[in-house]
Design a protein around this motif. Sequence first.
Motif, PDB file in Angstrom:
ATOM      1  N   ASP A 273      89.494  -3.541 -66.348  1.00 46.34           N
ATOM      2  CA  ASP A 273      88.897  -2.880 -65.203  1.00 46.34           C
ATOM      3  C   ASP A 273      89.128  -3.749 -63.966  1.00 46.34           C
ATOM      4  OD1 ASP A 273      87.674  -0.859 -67.008  1.00 46.34           O
ATOM      5  OD2 ASP A 273      86.512  -2.591 -67.675  1.00 46.34           O
ATOM      6  N   LEU A 274      88.753  -3.231 -62.803  1.00 47.50           N
ATOM      7  CA  LEU A 274      89.116  -3.887 -61.555  1.00 47.50           C
ATOM      8  C   LEU A 274      87.900  -4.067 -60.657  1.00 47.50           C
ATOM      9  CD1 LEU A 274      91.537  -4.900 -59.846  1.00 47.50           C
ATOM     10  CD2 LEU A 274      91.779  -2.564 -58.991  1.00 47.50           C
ATOM     11  N   PHE A 275      87.655  -5.322 -60.268  1.00 49.30           N
ATOM     12  CA  PHE A 275      86.586  -5.650 -59.331  1.00 49.30           C
ATOM     13  C   PHE A 275      87.215  -6.092 -58.018  1.00 49.30           C
ATOM     14  CE2 PHE A 275      83.863  -8.762 -57.231  1.00 49.30           C
ATOM     15  CZ  PHE A 275      82.651  -8.096 -57.179  1.00 49.30           C
ATOM     16  N   ILE A 276      86.684  -5.565 -56.893  1.00 54.28           N
ATOM     17  CA  ILE A 276      87.238  -5.874 -55.573  1.00 54.28           C
ATOM     18  C   ILE A 276      86.164  -6.498 -54.691  1.00 54.28           C
ATOM     19  CG2 ILE A 276      88.325  -4.938 -53.499  1.00 54.28           C
ATOM     20  CD1 ILE A 276      89.449  -2.690 -55.203  1.00 54.28           C
ATOM     21  N   SER A 277      86.530  -7.594 -54.054  1.00 50.67           N
ATOM     22  CA  SER A 277      85.652  -8.310 -53.140  1.00 50.67           C
ATOM     23  C   SER A 277      86.019  -7.943 -51.711  1.00 50.67           C
ATOM     24  CB  SER A 277      85.801  -9.823 -53.364  1.00 50.67           C
ATOM     25  OG  SER A 277      85.177 -10.566 -52.358  1.00 50.67           O
ATOM     26  N   ASN A 278      85.167  -7.140 -51.059  1.00 51.20           N
ATOM     27  CA  ASN A 278      85.410  -6.720 -49.679  1.00 51.20           C
ATOM     28  C   ASN A 278      84.708  -7.658 -48.695  1.00 51.20           C
ATOM     29  OD1 ASN A 278      87.011  -4.368 -50.229  1.00 51.20           O
ATOM     30  ND2 ASN A 278      85.146  -3.354 -50.931  1.00 51.20           N
ATOM     31  N   TYR A 279      85.271  -7.744 -47.493  1.00 54.27           N
ATOM     32  CA  TYR A 279      84.787  -8.733 -46.525  1.00 54.27           C
ATOM     33  C   TYR A 279      83.892  -8.096 -45.456  1.00 54.27           C
ATOM     34  CZ  TYR A 279      84.920 -12.709 -43.295  1.00 54.27           C
ATOM     35  OH  TYR A 279      84.585 -13.736 -42.460  1.00 54.27           O
ATOM     36  N   CYS A 280      84.426  -7.615 -44.358  1.00 61.03           N
ATOM     37  CA  CYS A 280      83.575  -7.063 -43.307  1.00 61.03           C
ATOM     38  C   CYS A 280      84.247  -5.875 -42.627  1.00 61.03           C
ATOM     39  CB  CYS A 280      83.195  -8.131 -42.280  1.00 61.03           C
ATOM     40  SG  CYS A 280      84.576  -8.790 -41.331  1.00 61.03           S
ATOM     41  N   ASP A 281      83.451  -5.131 -41.901  1.00 62.32           N
ATOM     42  CA  ASP A 281      83.914  -3.931 -41.202  1.00 62.32           C
ATOM     43  C   ASP A 281      84.628  -4.365 -39.926  1.00 62.32           C
ATOM     44  OD1 ASP A 281      84.332  -1.446 -40.172  1.00 62.32           O
ATOM     45  OD2 ASP A 281      82.219  -0.955 -39.866  1.00 62.32           O
ATOM     46  N   TRP A 282      85.950  -4.178 -39.895  1.00 66.77           N
ATOM     47  CA  TRP A 282      86.767  -4.644 -38.769  1.00 66.77           C
ATOM     48  C   TRP A 282      87.812  -3.603 -38.413  1.00 66.77           C
ATOM     49  CZ3 TRP A 282      92.014  -5.363 -38.257  1.00 66.77           C
ATOM     50  CH2 TRP A 282      92.455  -6.075 -37.131  1.00 66.77           C
TER      51      TRP A 282
END
Length: 564
Positions: A201-210
């Motif tokens: 499975d795949l986990f994604i680390s998102n940063y900030c709204d830009w």
Amino acid sequence: MRTSRRQFLRTSLSGSAAFLGSHAWLRAACQTAQKPTIQLVSGAKAAGLDFVLNNGAQGHKYQVETLPGGLGVIDFDNDGWPDLFCTNGAALPSLEKTDAKYWNRLYRNNRDGTFTDVTVRAGLRGEGYSMGVAVGDFNNDGFDDLFVVGVHANYLYRNNGDGTFTEITKQAGLSGSGSVGHPFWSVGACWIDYDNDGKLDLFISNYCDWRAGTDPICGGIGDKARTYCHPDNYHAEPMQLFHNNGDGTFTEITRKEGLPDLLGKGMGIAVADFADDGMPGIFVANDNARNLLLRNRGKGFEEVGVDAGVAYNGDGRNISGMGADFGDINGDGRPDIVMTGLKNETYELFLNRGHGVFDDGSVKSGLLNLSRRWNGWGCGFADLDNDGWLDLFVAGGGLDVEDGESNRVYHNLGGRFEDVTTQVGTDFQKSALHRAVVFADFDRDGRLDAAVSAINAPLELWWNRSPEPNHWLQLRLTGSKSNRSAIGAEVRCYSAGFKQVRTVSGSMGYASTSDRTIHFGLGASNRANVEIRWLSGFVQNLGEVQANQRINVTESTATHASKD
């Protein structure tokens, strides 16, 4: 600002540690110290690694300019030799790879100390502004695939097994913003079989709204006075989890099942069975937001960072969390956590005391004082001198052009670190805006090498040329009932009464994936006993094996191994 009792205690203890470190006779009485034997030699140019990380900066101080540079170790052609994939930036503000200088790059290991750029034939020039990469065999066909994350778009590349890759993001159900609901900015990702069904499975680390052109003006009004803004000026983003359906497609299960609704400014990701319950979990270092620790409950994750003692640093504060890694630094068989931060924040070390609970170990390990002056991005535990103790390598550098620093190496002296940066090589003091670091035995001589990216600078390759009196052992695992990449398997090595434990993952540092080959330094021992605990529940005992070899192991209820 008033100083809390906890801050005072950390400061006082660090002062005591500094006293011990400055009195050689007293330190010698407290621990067995020896002259560092780690030696690293620069070799990228001679090896044909001509990659330059280009962030597209034109003086406008777009926030994305500070963060690219993820690296991935991948044996894409299954010849047993680690190859290297490099992510790259794009033109700004278009976020398009308008020139070859922005291409992502794949370098094939020629097995003679050199590499060849095979990007065009492989079909991996890429699109968009890339950040990080996750390596894993998502379809269990025997060939490692690539998931590349970036600004407003992520891409899945299926390995065709013939030296080429096909971009299948849309077909796989991984295009679009999903639960984020607007253009996202992903920094890192990792493959993990969270439900133990044999599929990654795949986990994604998102940063900030830009969005381009919306950065607030920070510093001064004039172009020369402008600075990059603090992350507090941007909204946090949710993490995402995608379930592998087993037919080449994925379904996002964020906010439905499997992953709680988590906001953060996610950067480095590390994976390990930190609770010793047979299920690997995830640590996410957040940039000026509380860190996340996801405990795997078999059918989903529970966020336990606060209860586990890793959400904040030892002073109870957020720091600019960049890179992260799991590793047992004190020989108790439990994976500890390291995370890097920026200058004056110090790196943070969380010591695993069992049952998924951690203590602040920055003072005890010596890292509090050793790291205070330095910026840290990518990082990783690696036994660089094969003495059985995990050393720490940190990619150094600040945010802007004048903030270049050298990388740093911390030698592990039985649970306490010593900064040996000035001793590891005459050419190691080069300053740059370093970002990612990955580890692999690129020349298969039994010593772990390191590759490091740096913004608007050439890739660095550090050949490990440490003296060779110490022995080593390497294992490459292939799952059968478990996922073929063996991600989540735990390997235990016993030699001369010393126990070492590693979790197969590769996800570590900053936006990167190191070699999944498990490496053990054995010191003076020329043999070891090895046990593998597969994610399926099988326990495979290899018995006593000779040192100084690489062993391929396929998951089985019976012992099966072959030399490579």
